[in-house]
Design a protein around this motif. Structure first.
Motif, PDB file in Angstrom:
ATOM      1  N   VAL A 291      47.778  57.054  45.812  1.00 20.15           N
ATOM      2  CA  VAL A 291      46.755  56.209  45.171  1.00 20.15           C
ATOM      3  C   VAL A 291      45.485  56.205  46.042  1.00 20.15           C
ATOM      4  O   VAL A 291      44.367  56.338  45.529  1.00 20.15           O
ATOM      5  N   ILE A 292      45.661  56.073  47.350  1.00 20.46           N
ATOM      6  CA  ILE A 292      44.496  56.047  48.247  1.00 20.46           C
ATOM      7  C   ILE A 292      43.746  57.376  48.175  1.00 20.46           C
ATOM      8  O   ILE A 292      42.515  57.414  48.123  1.00 20.46           O
ATOM      9  N   GLU A 293      44.506  58.468  48.140  1.00 19.60           N
ATOM     10  CA  GLU A 293      43.859  59.791  48.041  1.00 19.60           C
ATOM     11  C   GLU A 293      42.931  59.839  46.826  1.00 19.60           C
ATOM     12  O   GLU A 293      41.816  60.353  46.901  1.00 19.60           O
ATOM     13  N   ALA A 294      43.394  59.248  45.721  1.00 20.60           N
ATOM     14  CA  ALA A 294      42.598  59.274  44.488  1.00 20.60           C
ATOM     15  C   ALA A 294      41.465  58.244  44.512  1.00 20.60           C
ATOM     16  O   ALA A 294      40.457  58.416  43.826  1.00 20.60           O
ATOM     17  N   CYS A 295      41.628  57.182  45.291  1.00 24.02           N
ATOM     18  CA  CYS A 295      40.681  56.051  45.194  1.00 24.02           C
ATOM     19  C   CYS A 295      39.880  55.838  46.479  1.00 24.02           C
ATOM     20  O   CYS A 295      39.309  54.767  46.689  1.00 24.02           O
ATOM     21  N   VAL A 296      39.840  56.847  47.321  1.00 25.73           N
ATOM     22  CA  VAL A 296      39.305  56.646  48.668  1.00 25.73           C
ATOM     23  C   VAL A 296      37.825  56.211  48.656  1.00 25.73           C
ATOM     24  O   VAL A 296      37.373  55.535  49.575  1.00 25.73           O
ATOM     25  N   ASP A 297      37.113  56.569  47.600  1.00 28.67           N
ATOM     26  CA  ASP A 297      35.699  56.179  47.537  1.00 28.67           C
ATOM     27  C   ASP A 297      35.424  55.070  46.514  1.00 28.67           C
ATOM     28  O   ASP A 297      34.254  54.807  46.196  1.00 28.67           O
ATOM     29  N   VAL A 298      36.471  54.457  45.994  1.00 28.35           N
ATOM     30  CA  VAL A 298      36.257  53.379  45.020  1.00 28.35           C
ATOM     31  C   VAL A 298      35.688  52.167  45.760  1.00 28.35           C
ATOM     32  O   VAL A 298      36.246  51.730  46.765  1.00 28.35           O
ATOM     33  N   PRO A 299      34.548  51.639  45.283  1.00 23.58           N
ATOM     34  CA  PRO A 299      33.932  50.527  46.030  1.00 23.58           C
ATOM     35  C   PRO A 299      34.729  49.230  45.875  1.00 23.58           C
ATOM     36  O   PRO A 299      35.389  49.017  44.867  1.00 23.58           O
ATOM     37  N   ALA A 300      34.658  48.391  46.898  1.00 26.44           N
ATOM     38  CA  ALA A 300      35.250  47.053  46.814  1.00 26.44           C
ATOM     39  C   ALA A 300      34.408  46.227  45.842  1.00 26.44           C
ATOM     40  O   ALA A 300      33.197  46.433  45.747  1.00 26.44           O
ATOM     41  N   ASP A 301      35.052  45.326  45.124  1.00 22.39           N
ATOM     42  CA  ASP A 301      34.331  44.470  44.185  1.00 22.39           C
ATOM     43  C   ASP A 301      33.867  43.220  44.943  1.00 22.39           C
ATOM     44  O   ASP A 301      34.568  42.206  45.000  1.00 22.39           O
ATOM     45  N   VAL A 302      32.669  43.309  45.511  1.00 25.80           N
ATOM     46  CA  VAL A 302      32.184  42.242  46.393  1.00 25.80           C
ATOM     47  C   VAL A 302      31.528  41.112  45.595  1.00 25.80           C
ATOM     48  O   VAL A 302      31.398  39.988  46.076  1.00 25.80           O
TER      49      VAL A 302
END
Ligand code: PLP
Length: 393
Positions: A291-302
């Protein structure tokens, strides 16, 4: 029955933060969830991003052995490489997967790093107030935890105090920015000053001092930059987790980065691997490495935390409280209205307000208010905060 007394005591004493959270749950059952204002835990209220759910769904189509099997101890090569490339894009570095060790969250990243670095009798410096589990992990690694108070009122590292605390036994200094519990982000100036203190001490003492940068809140910031520590100090080890940025605290996934700037980087990496083995971690969760490999650049919802931060700070300011303006993470550091923060906490608790007294973090006089909660919790708590302030007038 003869048990390990140290371990028995850790089990028996529990973390006071978790005890407050357990009290909150029991109290909610008694008086109704809407009437208890639990600001204790750093458990993200923002859901994990849709991309995480989509990646999990895609992974579920993999052959079961691949999906659920062991991965190599340092992690899936493709995941490690994805993490390294993401860091390179963000910080202009040249890391490879070989520098990344996938872990079971920041707790494991730090436990492995301390075990890798220290020998019995060494000292590890923490800046108080600090995340209380540091002391447990440092002591379990056989070192002594040396507390150095942060500068006031900024809560940035106090460079003179740190310089005075470093001895020939100092193996590492731990920093955490954005900071739990205070919410400050260390400035580039502070970090450069700290790097100079450590370099001077290394030269004076003829030792090697590591900077352990604990960064689970790196992406949760409100308009300021978080300097990349390995670009400032060569002997840095970065400990990270996706518990906060992707709201995955229960899935237990993170990493240790041993940058090649470290003069003994390869040896440190090998010792981190040895520590993970000794502690029985085996490998980080296979599904979540994918999952991290696929989502490594997904931004945090700040955005949700930013809204909570504004609501809480404006409400508490109006009620007359003093607090440290938070630049990051999701905690507000509020001055207790009497010097004994435990007494202040008891008065708050009587009004169903449940922050964490600062004694849990190694100092008196403050409470930590975690705002990774539903917006309504903050809204509904305001009359109680006002009543608490009123009770001191
Ligand atoms: N470091 C800090 C400063 C934290 O606040 C936490 C968790 O709250 C951790 C480390 C541990 O994070 P994890 O849940 O990824 O083990």
């Amino acid at each position: 029955m003869s048990l390990n007394q140290v371990m028995y005591d850790y089990g028996a004493q529990k973390s006071s933060i978790r005890e407050i959270a357990a009290y909150a749950s029991a109290r909610k059952a008694e008086v109704g969830a809407g009437n208890v204002f639990d600001f204790s835990l750093g458990n993200p209220s923002v859901p994990a991003p849709q991309q995480v759910t989509d990646a999990i769904r895609r992974c579920l189509a993999l052959p079961p052995q691949e999906l659920h099997g062991y991965t190599p101890a340092p992690g899936l090569p493709s995941c490690r490489q994805a993490v390294a490339e993401s860091l390179n894009r963000r910080f202009g570095t040249a890391y490879s997967g070989e520098h990344v060790f996938m872990t079971v969250g920041a707790a494991a990243s730090l436990s492995c790093t301390f075990r890798a670095l220290v020998n019995p009798g060494d000292e590890v410096v923490v800046i108080s107030p600090y995340f209380p589990e540091y002391k447990v992990w440092i002591e379990c690694a056989g070192a002594t935890c040396i507390e150095v108070p942060a500068a006031r009122p900024s809560f940035q590292p106090d460079l003179d105090a740190l310089a005075a605390a470093v001895t020939e036994r100092t193996k590492a200094v731990v920093i955490n920015s954005p900071n739990n519990p205070v919410g400050v982000v260390y400035t580039e100036e502070s970090l450069r000053g700290l790097a100079q203190v450590l370099k001077d001490a290394e030269e004076r003492l003829g030792t090697a001092i590591y900077l352990v940068s604990d960064e689970p809140y790196r992406e949760i910031v409100y308009g300021c930059d978080v300097p990349w520590v390995p670009s400032i100090y060569d002997r840095t080890v970065v400990c990270y987790s996706y518990s906060k940025s992707l709201s995955l605290p229960g899935e237990r996934v993170g990493w240790v980065l041993v940058p090649p700037t470290n003069p003994e980087g390869a040896e440190v990496f090998t010792a981190v691997a040895g520590a993970a083995r000794a502690l029985g971690f085996v490998c980080a969760p296979a599904l979540f490495q994918r999952v991290i490999e696929a989502c490594v650049d997904v931004p945090a919802d700040v955005a949700a935390y930013a809204e909570n931060r504004d609501l809480l700070t404006s409400g508490l300011a109006e009620a007359g409280y003093t607090y440290v303006e938070p630049d990051g993470a999701f905690y507000l550091w509020v001055q207790a209205l009497e010097s004994d923060c435990e007494a202040f906490f008891r008065r708050a608790r009587a009004l169903e307000l449940l922050p964490v007294p600062s004694t849990s973090f190694g100092c008196d006089g403050w409470v930590r208010v975690g705002y990774c909660v539903a917006r309504e919790t903050i809204e509904r708590s305001m009359p109680a905060w006002r009543a608490l302030a009123q009770s001191y007038r």
